[in-house]
Design an enzyme around this catalytic site. Structure first.
Site, PDB file in Angstrom:
ATOM      1  N   GLN A  69      39.808  41.047  32.698  1.00 27.32           N
ATOM      2  CA  GLN A  69      38.507  41.711  32.706  1.00 27.32           C
ATOM      3  C   GLN A  69      37.399  40.751  33.147  1.00 27.32           C
ATOM      4  O   GLN A  69      37.254  39.662  32.613  1.00 27.32           O
ATOM      5  CB  GLN A  69      38.201  42.280  31.311  1.00 27.32           C
ATOM      6  CG  GLN A  69      36.925  43.086  31.238  1.00 27.32           C
ATOM      7  CD  GLN A  69      36.932  44.330  32.130  1.00 27.32           C
ATOM      8  OE1 GLN A  69      37.945  45.017  32.251  1.00 27.32           O
ATOM      9  NE2 GLN A  69      35.819  44.618  32.773  1.00 27.32           N
TER      10      GLN A  69
ATOM     11  N   ASP B 112      44.283  45.136  40.097  1.00 25.93           N
ATOM     12  CA  ASP B 112      42.899  45.241  40.569  1.00 25.93           C
ATOM     13  C   ASP B 112      42.776  44.924  42.058  1.00 25.93           C
ATOM     14  O   ASP B 112      41.728  45.150  42.658  1.00 25.93           O
ATOM     15  CB  ASP B 112      42.003  44.258  39.789  1.00 25.93           C
ATOM     16  CG  ASP B 112      41.339  44.901  38.581  1.00 25.93           C
ATOM     17  OD1 ASP B 112      41.229  46.137  38.556  1.00 25.93           O
ATOM     18  OD2 ASP B 112      40.926  44.154  37.677  1.00 25.93           O
TER      19      ASP B 112
ATOM     20  N   LYS C 223      39.298  51.856  29.406  1.00 26.17           N
ATOM     21  CA  LYS C 223      40.549  51.757  30.178  1.00 26.17           C
ATOM     22  C   LYS C 223      41.745  52.038  29.270  1.00 26.17           C
ATOM     23  O   LYS C 223      42.669  52.756  29.648  1.00 26.17           O
ATOM     24  CB  LYS C 223      40.675  50.362  30.814  1.00 26.17           C
ATOM     25  CG  LYS C 223      39.726  50.146  31.979  1.00 26.17           C
ATOM     26  CD  LYS C 223      39.741  48.705  32.488  1.00 26.17           C
ATOM     27  CE  LYS C 223      38.600  48.491  33.476  1.00 26.17           C
ATOM     28  NZ  LYS C 223      38.484  47.120  33.972  1.00 26.17           N
TER      29      LYS C 223
END
Ligand code: NAD
Length: 283
Positions: free
Chosen positions: A96, A119, A52
């Site tokens: 994460q 997200d 990422k």
């Protein structure tokens, strides 16, 4: 059979994002910013975060990683989120997954401002999704929708079967299909007679995480097959579907690797850009 080439589309998307980021910087002096919070030493998470960060660097998104030891307290983690919530140069925050087992992931995520929840896993964004007022959408499911759109595969009125009900893939994806007027079935570990259900699917999605879970006899002739699974066997990455057999029956199919996976990161980059664009509008 047509291969749904996520790798090429993702490359196209990344180039588009790069241009839009450069343009935003030139016109508005805004550089989109992403903060990634990682806890513990899960090796897969370490690779995902590295990828990422690298992708952000390529498209000139400002990205930082905050890495904590497993021994960090819940409050310290929340304080870090609160810090980024206030930090003007940060448009998106992601924690994460998976967090070490002693953390309540949904509780931690709920501290991310809805407007920075890149997200789309927070209750705010999930609520908007459910109410068919989509705002920030999770990257993997949104990447799948973009892939179908690119190949002009219709969704409305189709029978869609999504196998898997996780918060990051199956559940939000099923609602996205519903919002696009599909007739949706969600199958999961307690589903009975799975084959009877999958044989009804015009679009079949597998997000289970088991190699060869979907065999050719479970697929309807001409179905669109989307394989989200990432499984490692003898240093090889394979999906959930028996690709070589199913490709003879499918009208479209995603390869693994090179299908859904690359779309996920490209979509994350687009999400960060979109949040930065909102920051500009609110200025
Ligand atoms: P998960 O373990 O949270 O969910 C797996 C789902 O499979 C569960 O909802 C479970 O109910 C269902 N399941 C298990 N056994 C089943 C059975 N016998 N019949 C029907 N359903 C069954 O996993 P996840 O996080 O959603 O990920 C699923 C897979 O997708 C994994 O391989 C993961 O690595 C991969 N993944 C890929 C991407 C990508 O970008 N390509 C992104 C996220 C996840």
């Amino acid at each position: 059979m047509v291969l749904l080439d996520g790798k090429s589309l993702a490359k196209e998307k990344r180039e588009e994002v790069k241009k839009k980021v450069e343009d935003l910087k030139e016109r508005e002096k805004i550089v989109p910013g992403l903060a990634i919070i990682r806890v513990g030493n899960d090796p897969a998470s370490e690779i995902y975060v590295r990828n990422k960060l690298k992708a952000c660097e390529e498209v000139k998104i400002h990205a930082i990683e905050k890495h904590f030891d497993e021994s960090i307290s819940e409050q310290e983690l929340i304080d870090c989120i609160e810090y980024f919530n206030k930090e003007e140069t940060i448009d998106g925050i992601l924690v994460q997954s998976p967090l070490p087992k002693n953390f309540d992931e949904q509780k931690i995520i709920s501290h991310i401002l809805g407007s920075k929840d890149v997200d789309g896993f927070g209750i705010d964004n999930l609520g908007h999704l459910l109410a068919n007022q989509e705002q920030v959408l999770a990257a993997t499911p949104l990447g799948i929708i973009h892939l179908l759109e690119k190949y002009e595969i219709p969704i409305a009125s189709k029978n869609v079967v999504v196998i898997g009900r996780s918060k990051i893939v199956g559940r939000p994806l099923a609602i996205m299909f519903l919002n696009r007027d599909a007739t949706v079935t969600i199958a999961h570990s307690k589903t009975k007679n799975l084959k009877e259900i999958t044989l009804q699917a015009d679009i079949l999605v597998s997000a289970v995480g088991r190699p060869n879970f979907i065999t050719q006899d479970m697929v309807k002739e001409g179905a669109v097959c989307i394989d989200v699974g990432i499984n490692r066997i003898n240093n090889q990455v394979v999906g959930d579907m028996d690709f070589n057999a199913i490709k003879e029956k499918a009208s479209f199919i995603t390869p693994v690797p090179g299908g859904v996976g690359p779309m996920t990161i490209a979509t994350l980059l687009e999400n960060v850009y979109q949040l930065a664009l909102k920051r500009k509008k609110e200025k």
